[in-house]
Design an enzyme around this catalytic site. Structure first.
Site, PDB file in Angstrom:
ATOM      1  N   LYS A   1       0.710  -1.135  -0.015  1.00 22.08           N
ATOM      2  CA  LYS A   1      -0.027  -0.040   0.025  1.00 22.08           C
ATOM      3  C   LYS A   1       0.714   1.643   0.060  1.00 22.08           C
ATOM      4  CE  LYS A   1      -3.774   0.283   0.374  1.00 22.08           C
ATOM      5  NZ  LYS A   1      -5.102   0.121  -0.200  1.00 22.08           N
TER       6      LYS A   1
ATOM      7  N   GLY B   1      -8.553   1.555   9.879  1.00 15.57           N
ATOM      8  CA  GLY B   1      -9.436   0.152  10.567  1.00 15.57           C
ATOM      9  C   GLY B   1     -10.952   0.534  10.583  1.00 15.57           C
TER      10      GLY B   1
END
Length: 375
Positions: free
Chosen positions: A161, A189
């Site tokens: 990423k 999250g």
């Protein structure tokens, strides 16, 4: 949220959501239709799930982002002003080769397709995990914290990423295509309806009677973010890039969005196990903490390592992994002041409301699966 009258919806032009049938992607499509004037297209490897009704006017295209010849015709047909690239294997499901192929190689292809087809704005879904080595705590961390180098990054997903984000930001106003503006959103999250990681993981612990166990002392704050809020941040960024593209000169450093990355949370850090218990309560749990057995991180890591080896031998998934132990014991909360100032970001859905929505969806899905099995 109350419906927004059509006359008050902000224009976005033609929008192509890559990965628009996935978890975050389909919430993005929903929010665009609710809040923006836009022609919406979706590009995904398979477009059979999370589709809007035909009456909503969303166009769906199958395509492989690792193959330019597969996706360039879609770009040429839809002529997007904005591309939002959310496609990625989930952090727990992919193999290294798949992470590399989709996150890194696929993102390079997406950038090339944007450059070849005159796209004005590219918003990339990165991850807050790229500034975490999964060992050291993140305490009020912001975008000034360095991206973890490959030599210190223990999670390959996060490494890919980070690489993909670097390519996206480097493509901003590049000499070969100066009109393409780019930015990256780094969620922390993510959870919500359609979630296959956070919410199901906590609910499985509840259904398996494991609410009496706690890893660590629960003094670690953690940022969880409801999916609609992450979609909201992407669209605010897209609006800002489109606006910037109309200017005759770049914005000042303290204002600019293009070429920038933005951490996104619910702006409500919570103690890790308090979040878990909020999910369990929303699912019907009425017990307090008097029955909880606290397991230290070292012991938990030892048990997880043992289960990992047993899983390898038996070919059955482990019910506890070293990564889960690390995450549940580490502090990881972020400062999103940059997104507030430059994007005008504020969460649309509170953490508690998000928990209730996510749990209701998961329970309804579980009930639906039970009905199908009984038929």
């Amino acid at each position: 949220m109350a419906p927004i009258p059509a006359s008050e919806k902000a224009p976005l032009g033609n929008v192509l959501v890559i990965g628009g049938c996935g978890f975050l992607g389909h919430h993005l499509v929903d929010l665009i239709l609710e809040s923006y004037k836009a022609s919406v297209s979706v590009l995904d490897l398979y477009t059979t799930r999370n589709r809007r009704p035909d009456s909503d006017g969303v166009s769906y295209y199958n395509g492989d982002i690792t193959d330019l010849s597969s996706i360039l015709p879609v770009f040429e047909k839809t002529k997007p002003d904005v591309v939002i690239h959310t496609a990625s294997p989930t952090a727990v499901d992919g193999a290294k080769a798949l992470f590399k192929k989709v996150n890194v190689d696929g993102t390079k292809v997406v950038i090339e397709a944007c450059q070849k087809s005159g796209v004005k704005a590219l918003v990339y879904t990165s991850s807050a995990s790229i500034i975490s080595d999964s060992v050291n705590d993140l305490i009020n961390a912001d975008e000034r914290w360095p991206v973890i180098p490959a030599s210190a990054q223990s999670e390959y997903y996060s490494l890919t990423k980070a690489e993909a984000e670097a390519f996206v930001l480097a493509a901003n106003r590049s000499p070969t295509c100066p009109k393409l503006l780019t930015c990256a959103i780094r969620p922390s999250g993510i959870f919500g309806p359609g979630d296959v990681q956070q919410t199901p993981g906590f609910l499985n612990a509840y259904y398996n009677g494991q609410t009496g166990f706690q890893l660590g002392s629960n003094d670690n704050l953690f940022d969880f973010t409801y999916v609609t809020n992450i979609a909201h941040a992407h669209l605010l960024a897209a609006r800002a890039l489109i606006y910037t593209s109309t200017l005759s000169h770049p914005l000042q450093d303290l204002e600019k969005v293009d070429g920038e990355a933005f951490l996104i949370t619910n702006d409500s850090p919570v103690y890790f196990w308090d979040f878990a218990r909020a999910i369990w309560k929303a699912a019907g749990n009425e017990r307090g903490t008097e029955h909880v057995w606290v397991i230290g991180q070292s012991l938990g890591m030892g048990v997880a390592t043992l289960l990992k080896w047993i899983s390898w031998v038996t070919r059955k998934p482990a019910r506890l992994t070293p990564l889960q132990v690390k995450y549940s014991c580490m502090t990881r909360y972020l400062d999103i002041g940059k997104a507030k100032k430059r994007l005008g970001y504020a969460p649309l859905v509170s953490l508690q409301d998000g928990i209730e929505l996510a749990v209701k969806w998961a329970i309804d899905e579980k009930a639906g699966e039970g009905e199908k099995k009984s038929q």
